[in-house]
Write a protein that holds these residues in place. Structure first.
Motif, PDB file in Angstrom:
ATOM      1  N   ARG A   1       0.834  -1.211   0.000  1.00 24.13           N
ATOM      2  CA  ARG A   1       0.000   0.000   0.000  1.00 24.13           C
ATOM      3  C   ARG A   1       0.865   1.256   0.000  1.00 24.13           C
ATOM      4  O   ARG A   1       0.563   2.220  -0.698  1.00 24.13           O
ATOM      5  N   GLU A   2       1.921   1.264   0.820  1.00 24.58           N
ATOM      6  CA  GLU A   2       2.795   2.431   0.916  1.00 24.58           C
ATOM      7  C   GLU A   2       3.463   2.741  -0.420  1.00 24.58           C
ATOM      8  O   GLU A   2       3.578   3.908  -0.815  1.00 24.58           O
TER       9      GLU A   2
ATOM     10  N   THR B   1       0.808   4.239  -2.791  1.00 18.36           N
ATOM     11  CA  THR B   1       0.495   5.643  -2.507  1.00 18.36           C
ATOM     12  C   THR B   1       1.687   6.553  -2.768  1.00 18.36           C
ATOM     13  O   THR B   1       1.509   7.684  -3.204  1.00 18.36           O
TER      14      THR B   1
ATOM     15  N   THR C   1      -4.297   5.939  -5.400  1.00 19.03           N
ATOM     16  CA  THR C   1      -5.343   5.999  -4.379  1.00 19.03           C
ATOM     17  C   THR C   1      -6.260   4.805  -4.613  1.00 19.03           C
ATOM     18  O   THR C   1      -6.303   4.257  -5.723  1.00 19.03           O
TER      19      THR C   1
ATOM     20  N   TRP D   1      -9.507  -0.842  -0.081  1.00 15.38           N
ATOM     21  CA  TRP D   1      -8.200  -1.407   0.256  1.00 15.38           C
ATOM     22  C   TRP D   1      -8.268  -2.924   0.454  1.00 15.38           C
ATOM     23  O   TRP D   1      -7.294  -3.630   0.165  1.00 15.38           O
TER      24      TRP D   1
END
Length: 148
Positions: free
Chosen positions: A108-109, A112, A117, A121
């Motif tokens: 996820r990091e 982003t 976006t 999730w």
């Protein structure tokens, strides 16, 4: 401004699209377009260039065998390249200090950091796991580019 700061500044210029180059077994160069960004290494905290590779890809096989890469980001005529060794963290590439939960968050990091976006999730996490996605973390040894 350091080279890595310039790299990070250019990431939003084209939605995090970058070109990553790896070495094939015969020494020739393999390049592909990826989304990449700058983030903190999950273990050391050092600033690195991160991208995500799907399991079974040539770039991932190349990086497993020859863990070095070059990543180029551009926005208009401005560009920066980061070159250096890579570390892999994924289902087939355990990285000490990165367990399954930390890997889920790391993917996820990276997403982003590359400007991504997501509205769901849980679905993102499921797809990343199904595709055996691997985090690629490049520690820049050499940064080049054109003047700002």
């Amino acid at each position: 401004m350091t080279g890595l700061e310039k790299f990070a500044r250019l990431v939003p210029g084209d939605h995090g699209l970058c070109v990553v180059s790896t070495l094939r077994p015969d020494g020739t160069i393999q390049s592909s377009v990826v989304n990449a960004g700058v983030l903190e290494h999950p273990v050391t905290g050092a600033r690195v260039v991160g991208l995500v590779a799907a399991g079974g890809t040539r770039k991932l096989a190349n990086l497993r065998a020859r863990p070095r890469a070059n990543v180029v980001v551009r926005a208009g005529w401005e560009w920066a390249a980061a070159e250096g060794p890579v570390e892999l963290a994924g289902p087939g590439d355990p990285l000490p200090g990165v367990d399954g939960e930390r890997l889920r968050l790391l993917l996820r990091e990276i997403f982003t950091a590359a400007g991504g976006t997501h509205d769901d999730w849980a679905t993102y996490d499921r797809v990343m796991a199904e595709e055996r996605r691997t985090a690629v973390l490049l520690t820049p040894e050499r940064i080049s580019g054109n003047p700002a």
